[in-house]
Each structure stands twice: as structure tokens, then as C-alpha cells.
Design a protein around this motif. Sequence first.
Motif, PDB file in Angstrom:
ATOM      1  N   ALA A   1      40.996 -57.074 134.542  1.00  0.00           N
ATOM      2  CA  ALA A   1      41.778 -58.241 134.963  1.00  0.00           C
ATOM      3  C   ALA A   1      41.304 -59.506 134.261  1.00  0.00           C
ATOM      4  N   LEU A   2      39.975 -59.617 134.093  1.00  0.00           N
ATOM      5  CA  LEU A   2      39.434 -60.789 133.401  1.00  0.00           C
ATOM      6  C   LEU A   2      39.923 -60.846 131.965  1.00  0.00           C
ATOM      7  N   GLN A   3      39.921 -59.697 131.290  1.00  0.00           N
ATOM      8  CA  GLN A   3      40.385 -59.667 129.906  1.00  0.00           C
ATOM      9  C   GLN A   3      41.867 -60.014 129.811  1.00  0.00           C
ATOM     10  N   ALA A   4      42.641 -59.570 130.790  1.00  0.00           N
ATOM     11  CA  ALA A   4      44.071 -59.900 130.793  1.00  0.00           C
ATOM     12  C   ALA A   4      44.289 -61.401 130.929  1.00  0.00           C
ATOM     13  N   TRP A   5      43.559 -62.034 131.856  1.00  0.00           N
ATOM     14  CA  TRP A   5      43.702 -63.477 132.044  1.00  0.00           C
ATOM     15  C   TRP A   5      43.213 -64.241 130.816  1.00  0.00           C
TER      16      TRP A   5
ATOM     17  N   GLY B   1      36.707 -59.434 124.106  1.00  0.00           N
ATOM     18  CA  GLY B   1      36.906 -58.036 124.459  1.00  0.00           C
ATOM     19  C   GLY B   1      35.697 -57.184 124.136  1.00  0.00           C
ATOM     20  N   LEU B   2      35.042 -57.468 122.989  1.00  0.00           N
ATOM     21  CA  LEU B   2      33.833 -56.731 122.622  1.00  0.00           C
ATOM     22  C   LEU B   2      32.718 -56.979 123.627  1.00  0.00           C
ATOM     23  N   ALA B   3      32.563 -58.239 124.041  1.00  0.00           N
ATOM     24  CA  ALA B   3      31.525 -58.563 125.020  1.00  0.00           C
ATOM     25  C   ALA B   3      31.785 -57.865 126.348  1.00  0.00           C
TER      26      ALA B   3
ATOM     27  N   ARG C   1      29.591 -54.974 128.285  1.00  0.00           N
ATOM     28  CA  ARG C   1      29.207 -55.115 129.686  1.00  0.00           C
ATOM     29  C   ARG C   1      29.610 -53.876 130.476  1.00  0.00           C
ATOM     30  N   ASN C   2      30.800 -53.345 130.211  1.00  0.00           N
ATOM     31  CA  ASN C   2      31.237 -52.138 130.888  1.00  0.00           C
ATOM     32  C   ASN C   2      30.320 -50.959 130.574  1.00  0.00           C
ATOM     33  N   LEU C   3      29.898 -50.845 129.310  1.00  0.00           N
ATOM     34  CA  LEU C   3      29.000 -49.756 128.928  1.00  0.00           C
ATOM     35  C   LEU C   3      27.642 -49.906 129.607  1.00  0.00           C
TER      36      LEU C   3
END
Length: 207
Positions: free
Chosen positions: A34-38, A181-183, A187-189
Motif C-alpha cells: 500500500a505504501l508503494q502504491a501511494w 521500490g528497491l528499498a 525491507r520486505n526481504l
Amino acid sequence: MAGEIPPAQPPPGPPPRPLLWRWRRNPLRRRTDALQAWLGLGVLITVLAVAPVVAVLVADTARGHYEDTARHQKQTRYEADAALTEDAPRHPEPGSDEEKRTRYPVEVRVVTREGRTRTTRTEVQPGLTAGNTVRIWVTADGEATDAPLTAGEIRSRTMGWALVAAIGVALTGAAAHALTGLALRRRNLAHWDTAWAETAPRWTTPT
């Protein structure tokens, strides 16, 4: 070795998803999605708002620069008759369209406004012989040069700089979105590694 926690494997690549999937509520959507979408929407709105403003500002600056350049050129350049001191090469295809567009550099003799005779080099049509006269633009000291910028050339160059500026804003926005998006992916990884470290021991049984 028994009891050793196997290394975490990165999650599989995302399967094909419908358009705007990050905006839809579902159990698999992460907070970072959601953060990436915003952030993507914010970048798009910013680019659409900023690009025209930057393009107009750059175009105005470029137009002023080229108009000043054209005025200076008109004040320091003038047309003069120039006599060839040598024969110009002949084109290998006489009468062709290519011959009409081709120009060869030759030495010519000009008389400046002050009455001084000097030689310079300019480009002329193929096949002209020594003694032929051509009309060329020269500087105050009789050096061959280009004609002053025309209104069309000023307009074309101005539009070119405006387009470059707009593209630059768009590329900057795209780069910012990609880095964000890379950051978020990193973070997800990292969260995936943490979750795996907590889960893996439950799957291992000491022997």
C-alpha cells in the motif's frame, strides 16, 4: 547438521496481478504494498504538476538566450561576395539529388567592410571553378561563418530544451520511484529473514 536452521529463501516472484492490485484489500497485501502504491501515485502527480512548470521556465530561459544570441550575430555578421580561389570538387553523380545537397569546403577571397582582402574557407556547391563568386556570411574580420539564427531555429531549439526538461523531470520521478521500490523490497526481504528465523526452528526436530 540436526537442529541447524536452514537459510531463508527469498519469497517467489509475484504472480501476474490485476491492475491496481495494491489498492485492493486482500489478506496477502502487505503494508509496504500500500505504501508503494501511494508513493507511486504521489510521484505521478508530482511529475504531472512539475514537468510543465519546469518546461515553461526552461523554454523561457532558452528563448531569451537564443534571441540575445541572434541579435548579437546580426550585429557582428554580414553577407559578402566571396570569390573562389580554387576549383570545388565535382560530385560523382552529376544531376542527382545528392549532388544538390552536397557542399565542399574550398578557399575563397572576401573583401571586408573596411576594404581589407582576406581568404577564408566556406562550403560551396560541387563543380564551381576558381573565380566564381558566392554569397556567404562573414564575421567583422572576414571569417566565414553561419547565418544568424532565424525565428524558426530559435523556436525549434527552445522547444527542444523544453522537451528535454520535461523528460528530465519524468526520468527523475521514475528513478525516485524505482529506488523507493528497491528499498521497500529490501525491507520486505529483511522481514522475511526475521520471520523465517522465528518459524524455521518449529520445523526442525533434533535427532
